[in-house]
Design a protein around this motif. Structure first.
Motif, PDB file in Angstrom:
ATOM      1  N   LEU A  42      12.456   4.945  -5.164  1.00  0.00           N
ATOM      2  CA  LEU A  42      12.561   6.059  -4.218  1.00  0.00           C
ATOM      3  C   LEU A  42      13.724   6.988  -4.568  1.00  0.00           C
ATOM      4  N   ASP A  43      14.636   6.512  -5.438  1.00  0.00           N
ATOM      5  CA  ASP A  43      15.797   7.325  -5.821  1.00  0.00           C
ATOM      6  C   ASP A  43      15.414   8.647  -6.457  1.00  0.00           C
ATOM      7  N   MET A  44      14.181   8.714  -6.992  1.00  0.00           N
ATOM      8  CA  MET A  44      13.773   9.965  -7.631  1.00  0.00           C
ATOM      9  C   MET A  44      13.791  11.113  -6.613  1.00  0.00           C
ATOM     10  N   MET A  45      13.490  10.780  -5.327  1.00  0.00           N
ATOM     11  CA  MET A  45      13.523  11.822  -4.291  1.00  0.00           C
ATOM     12  C   MET A  45      14.961  12.264  -4.030  1.00  0.00           C
ATOM     13  N   GLY A  46      15.868  11.295  -3.998  1.00  0.00           N
ATOM     14  CA  GLY A  46      17.288  11.608  -3.771  1.00  0.00           C
ATOM     15  C   GLY A  46      17.878  12.389  -4.933  1.00  0.00           C
ATOM     16  N   LEU A  47      17.421  12.046  -6.133  1.00  0.00           N
ATOM     17  CA  LEU A  47      17.893  12.749  -7.338  1.00  0.00           C
ATOM     18  C   LEU A  47      17.491  14.214  -7.268  1.00  0.00           C
ATOM     19  N   MET A  48      16.195  14.445  -6.989  1.00  0.00           N
ATOM     20  CA  MET A  48      15.680  15.818  -6.991  1.00  0.00           C
ATOM     21  C   MET A  48      16.221  16.634  -5.810  1.00  0.00           C
ATOM     22  N   ALA A  60       0.849  -1.209   0.000  1.00  0.00           N
ATOM     23  CA  ALA A  60       0.000   0.000   0.000  1.00  0.00           C
ATOM     24  C   ALA A  60       0.878   1.250   0.000  1.00  0.00           C
ATOM     25  N   LYS A  61       1.996   1.188   0.742  1.00  0.00           N
ATOM     26  CA  LYS A  61       2.861   2.367   0.838  1.00  0.00           C
ATOM     27  C   LYS A  61       3.576   2.623  -0.491  1.00  0.00           C
ATOM     28  N   VAL A  62       4.050   1.546  -1.128  1.00  0.00           N
ATOM     29  CA  VAL A  62       4.724   1.700  -2.420  1.00  0.00           C
ATOM     30  C   VAL A  62       3.723   2.201  -3.461  1.00  0.00           C
ATOM     31  N   LEU A  63       2.529   1.620  -3.402  1.00  0.00           N
ATOM     32  CA  LEU A  63       1.470   2.016  -4.345  1.00  0.00           C
ATOM     33  C   LEU A  63       1.123   3.489  -4.162  1.00  0.00           C
ATOM     34  N   SER A  64       1.107   3.930  -2.894  1.00  0.00           N
ATOM     35  CA  SER A  64       0.776   5.339  -2.638  1.00  0.00           C
ATOM     36  C   SER A  64       1.861   6.241  -3.233  1.00  0.00           C
ATOM     37  N   TYR A  65       3.107   5.771  -3.192  1.00  0.00           N
ATOM     38  CA  TYR A  65       4.212   6.554  -3.784  1.00  0.00           C
ATOM     39  C   TYR A  65       4.032   6.652  -5.298  1.00  0.00           C
ATOM     40  N   CYS A  66       3.690   5.518  -5.927  1.00  0.00           N
ATOM     41  CA  CYS A  66       3.479   5.506  -7.385  1.00  0.00           C
ATOM     42  C   CYS A  66       2.307   6.412  -7.757  1.00  0.00           C
ATOM     43  N   ALA A  67       1.229   6.312  -6.955  1.00  0.00           N
ATOM     44  CA  ALA A  67       0.044   7.128  -7.231  1.00  0.00           C
ATOM     45  C   ALA A  67       0.377   8.610  -7.088  1.00  0.00           C
ATOM     46  N   LEU A  68       1.182   8.914  -6.078  1.00  0.00           N
ATOM     47  CA  LEU A  68       1.599  10.296  -5.846  1.00  0.00           C
ATOM     48  C   LEU A  68       2.401  10.820  -7.040  1.00  0.00           C
ATOM     49  N   CYS A  69       3.325   9.980  -7.543  1.00  0.00           N
ATOM     50  CA  CYS A  69       4.139  10.377  -8.703  1.00  0.00           C
ATOM     51  C   CYS A  69       3.251  10.617  -9.914  1.00  0.00           C
ATOM     52  N   LEU A  70       2.296   9.695 -10.116  1.00  0.00           N
ATOM     53  CA  LEU A  70       1.403   9.827 -11.276  1.00  0.00           C
ATOM     54  C   LEU A  70       0.552  11.097 -11.165  1.00  0.00           C
ATOM     55  N   PRO A 100      10.639  33.131  -8.163  1.00  0.00           N
ATOM     56  CA  PRO A 100      11.476  32.831  -9.322  1.00  0.00           C
ATOM     57  C   PRO A 100      12.501  31.720  -9.085  1.00  0.00           C
ATOM     58  N   VAL A 101      12.790  31.395  -7.836  1.00  0.00           N
ATOM     59  CA  VAL A 101      13.812  30.380  -7.607  1.00  0.00           C
ATOM     60  C   VAL A 101      13.220  28.963  -7.550  1.00  0.00           C
ATOM     61  N   HIS A 102      11.918  28.873  -7.480  1.00  0.00           N
ATOM     62  CA  HIS A 102      11.318  27.542  -7.385  1.00  0.00           C
ATOM     63  C   HIS A 102      11.404  26.798  -8.697  1.00  0.00           C
ATOM     64  N   ARG A 103      11.603  25.541  -8.612  1.00  0.00           N
ATOM     65  CA  ARG A 103      11.634  24.727  -9.822  1.00  0.00           C
ATOM     66  C   ARG A 103      10.562  23.670  -9.650  1.00  0.00           C
ATOM     67  N   ILE A 104       9.620  23.675 -10.569  1.00  0.00           N
ATOM     68  CA  ILE A 104       8.420  22.878 -10.331  1.00  0.00           C
ATOM     69  C   ILE A 104       8.679  21.388 -10.094  1.00  0.00           C
ATOM     70  N   ILE A 105       9.186  20.699 -11.073  1.00  0.00           N
ATOM     71  CA  ILE A 105       9.317  19.234 -10.927  1.00  0.00           C
ATOM     72  C   ILE A 105      10.190  18.909  -9.723  1.00  0.00           C
ATOM     73  N   LYS A 106      11.316  19.617  -9.653  1.00  0.00           N
ATOM     74  CA  LYS A 106      12.270  19.359  -8.581  1.00  0.00           C
ATOM     75  C   LYS A 106      11.621  19.558  -7.209  1.00  0.00           C
ATOM     76  N   ASN A 107      10.919  20.675  -7.045  1.00  0.00           N
ATOM     77  CA  ASN A 107      10.354  20.965  -5.736  1.00  0.00           C
ATOM     78  C   ASN A 107       9.170  20.081  -5.387  1.00  0.00           C
ATOM     79  N   VAL A 108       8.393  19.701  -6.410  1.00  0.00           N
ATOM     80  CA  VAL A 108       7.266  18.801  -6.139  1.00  0.00           C
ATOM     81  C   VAL A 108       7.806  17.487  -5.589  1.00  0.00           C
ATOM     82  N   VAL A 109       8.801  16.917  -6.296  1.00  0.00           N
ATOM     83  CA  VAL A 109       9.327  15.612  -5.869  1.00  0.00           C
ATOM     84  C   VAL A 109      10.043  15.735  -4.525  1.00  0.00           C
ATOM     85  N   ARG A 110      10.745  16.852  -4.315  1.00  0.00           N
ATOM     86  CA  ARG A 110      11.462  17.044  -3.048  1.00  0.00           C
ATOM     87  C   ARG A 110      10.528  17.046  -1.846  1.00  0.00           C
ATOM     88  N   SER A 111       9.275  17.449  -2.074  1.00  0.00           N
ATOM     89  CA  SER A 111       8.355  17.527  -0.936  1.00  0.00           C
ATOM     90  C   SER A 111       7.850  16.139  -0.515  1.00  0.00           C
TER      91      SER A 111
END
Ligand code: PKZ
Ligand code: UBL
Length: 290
Positions: free
Chosen positions: A117-123, A31-41, A73-84
Motif C-alpha cells: 500500500l506504500d505505493m499510494m503514500g509514495l505517489m 479479496a481486498k488485497v487482490l483487488s488492489y493488485c489487480a487495480l495496479c496491474l 499540463p500539471v497532471h502527472r499520469i502515473i502519480k495521479n493514477v496511483v493517488r486516486s
C-alpha cells in the motif's frame, strides 16, 4: 433462453460469493488485497502505452507526463493514477513538511516501508524528477514491472552486495549529471510490525559519495487499519512527515554509520510519535503514548 440460463447461474454464484466474503474475514481480506493488485496491474497496463507514446521509453519524465485525457499540463499520469486509488480504499493522508523537498539539486529521500500500500503514500508526495530503488524481482510483476521500468525505477539485486553497490554508484553519477532525486526504503524490505527494521547502509553511502542531503520521510503505522495477521484492511488515516534535510557536505565514508544511526533514531522517534505508540522495549508490544 441462453441469457436466462446465465442469470440462473450468475445470480446464485454472486450471492454465494457475497455470503462467503461476509462470513470469512480471511477471504474478505484476501479479496481486498487482490483487488488492489489487480487495480495496479490494470492501471499500469493502461498507462504504459501513454508513457511509451509520450516520452518514447524509460525516463523519469514519465512520472510527470501531461495528461492525455484532460490535456491538463500539471497532471502527472502515473502519480495521479496511483493517488486516486486511496478513494477506493478509504485511505487519507495528512502530510506535513513538504517544504523540506525544496532543496537545490539532487537528494536522497529515505522512508519507512510497511506494505504494498506504500505505493499510494509514495505517489501522494513524490517530488518531481525522483526515481526509486526497487528489488529486481519487481521487474517481473507484469505491467506493474513495465510501468516501473518506464518510470525510471532502478532495480537492484539485494542478494548481491557487489551488484547493488555498482548499480548505486551508477545512480550517484546520474543524480548529479541529470539532477535526479532518489527515493530509497532503507529497511530494504516491507515491515508492518509497528516498528522500523534496522537500516541498510546503501542510501547513506550514496548520499555521502554524491555529497547530497538526506531527506527522511516517515509514514505512521498502518497496523490500526491494515494487518494481514488479523485479516484487517479497513479505511484509515495515515500521518506523513517530511523531516528537514540532513546535509552531508564534508562527510566521508567513515561517517556513513553515524549518518545511518542518526536517521534511524530520528525516523523511529517520529514513527512512534505519528503512530501514537511508545518506543518498543526489548521487542515488546508498543504501549500507547501518554
Ligand atoms: C499506474 C499504476 C502503477 C502501479 C505502481 C507503480 C509505482 C512505481 C513506484 C515504484 C516504487 C518501487 C518501490 C520498491 C520498493 C523496494 O523494492 S524495497 C527493496 C529494495 N530496496 C533496497 O533494498 C534499498 C535498501 N538497501 C540498501 O541500501 C542495501 O544497503 C544494499 C545496497 C541493497 C546492500 O545490501 P546489503 O549488502 O544486504 O546490506 P548492507 O548491510 O547495507 O551492506 C553490506 C556492506 O556493504 C556496504 N555498502 C552498502 N552499500 C554500499 C555502497 N553503495 N558503497 C559502498 N559500500 C556499501 C555497507 O557499509 C556494509 O559494510 P559494513 O559497513 O558493514 O562494513
Ligand atoms: C504476468 C505476471 C503477473 C504477475 C502478477 C503479480 C501480482 C502483483 C501485482 C501487483 C502488485 C502491486 C505492487 C505495487 C508495487 C509494490 C512495490 C512493493 O512494495 O514491493 C515490495 C518490495 O518493496 C519489498 O519486497 P519484500 O517485502 O522484500 O518482499
Amino acid at each position: 433462453m441462453e441469457s436466462g440460463g446465465l442469470l440462473l447461474w450468475a445470480l446464485p454464484s454472486a450471492l454465494l460469493l457475497a455470503l462467503l466474503l461476509q462470513l470469512s474475514p480471511r477471504l474478505r481480506f484476501r479479496a481486498k488485497v487482490l483487488s488492489y493488485c489487480a487495480l495496479c496491474l490494470m492501471a499500469s497496463a493502461l498507462t504504459a502505452p501513454a508513457c511509451l507514446l509520450w516520452n518514447g521509453g524509460r525516463t523519469v519524465e514519465n512520472m510527470r507526463l501531461v495528461c492525455l485525457i484532460c490535456l491538463c499540463p500539471v497532471h502527472r499520469i502515473i502519480k495521479n493514477v496511483v493517488r486516486s486509488f486511496k478513494y477506493l480504499y478509504g485511505l487519507r493522508f495528512d502530510v506535513k513538511g513538504l517544504e523540506h523537498f525544496q532543496v537545490e539539486g539532487p537528494c536522497v529521500i529515505v522512508s519507512n516501508h510497511q506494505s504494498v500500500l506504500d505505493m499510494m503514500g509514495l505517489m501522494e508526495i513524490l517530488p518531481d524528477r525522483c526515481v526509486q530503488i526497487g528489488k529486481r524481482e519487481l521487474l517481473y510483476f507484469g505491467s506493474v514491472g513495465l510501468i516501473m521500468y518506464l518510470g525510471g525505477v532502478i532495480f537492484i539485486n539485494r542478494k548481491s552486495t557487489s551488484n547493488a553497490k555498482s548499480v548505486m554508484s551508477g545512480v550517484g553519477q546520474a543524480m548529479t549529471t541529470d539532477n535526479v532525486k532518489v527515493w530509497i526504503y532503507p529497511e530494504g524490505t516491507r515491515n508492518g510490525n509497528g516498528d522500523l527494521l534496522p537500516f541498510k547502509k546503501g542510501a547513506f553511502h550514496l548520499a555521502i559519495q554524491t555529497q547530497v542531503p538526506v531527506i527522511p520521510v516517515v509514514y505512521s503505522s498502518f497496523t490500526t487499519f491494515y494487518n494481514p495477521e488479523k485479516n484487517l484492511f479497513t479505511s484509515g488515516r495515515i500521518r506523513v512527515e517530511v523531516l528537514p534535510p540532513i546535509h552531508t557536505s564534508g562527510m566521508t565514508a567513515t561517517d556513513v554509520t553515524e549518518l545511518c544511526d542518526t536517521c534511524y533514531t530520528t525516523m523511529r522517534e517520529t514513527f512512534f510519535r505519528l503512530s501514537g505508540t511508545a518506543r518498543r522495549v526489548n521487542g515488546s508490544t508498543p504501549h500507547l503514548a501518554q
